[in-house]
Design an enzyme around this catalytic site. Structure first.
Site, short mmCIF file in Angstrom:
data_model
loop_
_atom_site.label_atom_id
_atom_site.label_comp_id
_atom_site.label_asym_id
_atom_site.label_seq_id
_atom_site.Cartn_x
_atom_site.Cartn_y
_atom_site.Cartn_z
N ASN A 9 39.76 48.23 36.38
CA ASN A 9 38.61 48.78 35.64
C ASN A 9 37.68 49.43 36.67
O ASN A 9 36.98 48.73 37.39
CB ASN A 9 37.92 47.62 34.90
CG ASN A 9 36.62 48.04 34.26
OD1 ASN A 9 36.31 49.22 34.15
ND2 ASN A 9 35.85 47.06 33.82
N HIS A 98 33.89 44.39 27.13
CA HIS A 98 33.56 43.96 28.49
C HIS A 98 32.14 43.41 28.50
O HIS A 98 31.27 43.91 27.77
CB HIS A 98 33.69 45.15 29.45
CG HIS A 98 33.58 44.72 30.88
ND1 HIS A 98 32.37 44.47 31.47
CD2 HIS A 98 34.53 44.47 31.81
CE1 HIS A 98 32.58 44.07 32.72
NE2 HIS A 98 33.89 44.07 32.95
N GLU A 100 29.74 43.80 30.38
CA GLU A 100 28.69 44.81 30.64
C GLU A 100 28.36 45.58 29.36
O GLU A 100 27.21 45.95 29.13
CB GLU A 100 29.13 45.74 31.78
CG GLU A 100 29.10 45.02 33.12
CD GLU A 100 30.12 45.49 34.14
OE1 GLU A 100 30.69 46.59 33.99
OE2 GLU A 100 30.37 44.72 35.10
N GLU A 170 36.89 36.66 31.29
CA GLU A 170 36.08 37.06 32.44
C GLU A 170 34.75 36.32 32.39
O GLU A 170 33.82 36.76 31.70
CB GLU A 170 35.80 38.56 32.39
CG GLU A 170 37.03 39.42 32.45
CD GLU A 170 36.68 40.81 33.00
OE1 GLU A 170 37.23 41.15 34.05
OE2 GLU A 170 35.86 41.51 32.40
N SER A 216 35.82 38.84 40.17
CA SER A 216 35.96 38.69 41.63
C SER A 216 37.38 38.33 42.07
O SER A 216 37.58 37.54 42.99
CB SER A 216 34.96 37.66 42.16
OG SER A 216 33.64 38.13 41.96
P1 PGA Z 1 35.01 42.38 39.54
O1 PGA Z 1 34.93 42.93 38.04
O2 PGA Z 1 36.47 42.27 39.89
O3 PGA Z 1 34.27 43.40 40.37
O4 PGA Z 1 34.33 41.04 39.54
C1 PGA Z 1 35.82 42.49 37.06
C2 PGA Z 1 35.50 43.17 35.75
O5 PGA Z 1 34.33 43.41 35.46
O6 PGA Z 1 36.41 43.49 34.97
#
Ligand code: PGA
Length: 254
Positions: A9, A98, A100, A170, A216
């Site tokens: 992503n 997601h 976000e 996540e 992460s």
């Molecule tokens: P990250 O993001 O690997 O930078 O923690 C994962 C994601 O938001 O899908």
């Protein structure tokens, strides 16, 4: 047998030229180094998709995904991109829900249910994201949160559609923070998700759904996470922005 998937992503990163360069590097490393049966999904910004599609010709395990889609089929929705448009430029997957999008764009489970429907109607696999915040983890509510995210956005689906959904767990506190869930914490939640799906749709369907871990994931923790019995791959943010780290994560799948 359920599919192993590692999805990158890119979020709002990479100009067009940088994106083309990254995909070329990923293809080169993938062709030389990846030997396992793993589907690799690239989810760049929308405007890159059309031009990236031809680069992936002849690479059946490399696929395109979008990071979002509209919950409306078409019409006067300024700035939106429809699922049909995404399918028409070769997208096979779309990330939906997601954290976000949930946090910054107020996307609710009910709203996301419509996106899941429209993605499936256009023959794309939704990668439907669930995850608890740090506060929800600390107050012990995390199982309830995940269960309602699943129930409210997915459990209206008939069985034949549910089969095409990919779930990504996540934990919000692990995204972009460098603080990954331990493999035991992740496995525990993945097993819970699979059980909730089994309670609704039965064991056979649940055993065949791919559940990805995100938050992460890096080359040095990917292998241990992917070895867990209910973790079928990853949704990768920061480490997907470089071919070397992304492919090293892909190689964490056996
Ligand atoms: P990250 O993001 O690997 O930078 O923690 C994962 C994601 O938001 O899908």
């Amino acid at each position: 047998m359920r599919k192993k998937i590692v999805a990158g992503n890119w979020k709002m990163n990479k100009t067009f030229d940088e994106g083309v360069q990254l995909v070329k590097e990923i293809i080169e490393l993938y062709s030389k180094e990846v030997t396992s049966q793993v589907y690799v999904v690239l989810a760049p910004p929308f405007i890159h998709l059309y031009k990236l599609q031809p680069l992936l010709f002849g690479m059946p395990m490399l696929e395109l995904g979008a990071q979002n889609c509209s919950n409306m089929p078409n019409g006067a929705y300024t700035g939106e991109i429809s699922a049909a448009m995404l399918k028409s430029v070769g997208c096979d997957y779309v990330i939906i829900g997601h954290s976000e999008r949930r946090a910054y764009f107020n996307e609710t489970n009910d709203w996301l249910a419509k996106k899941v429907d429209i993605a499936l109607a256009n023959l794309m696999q939704p990668i439907y994201c669930v995850g608890e915040t740090l506060e929800e983890r600390n107050n012990g509510k995390f199982y309830e949160v995940i269960e309602s995210q699943l129930r409210d956005a997915l459990f209206h689906l008939p069985e034949e559609q549910m089969r095409h959904v990919v779930v990504a767990y996540e934990p919000v506190w692990a995204i972009g923070t460098g603080q990954t869930a331990t493999s035991a914490q992740a496995q525990e939640m993945h097993a819970f998700i699979r059980k909730i799906i089994a309670d609704k749709y039965g064991d056979e369907l649940s055993e065949n759904i791919s559940i990805l871990y995100g938050g992460s994931v890096k080359p040095d923790n990917a292998k241990e996470l992917f070895e867990q019995p209910d973790i079928d791959g990853g949704l990768i943010g920061g480490a997907a922005l470089q071919a070397r780290s992304f492919i090293d994560i892909v190689k964490g799948i056996k």
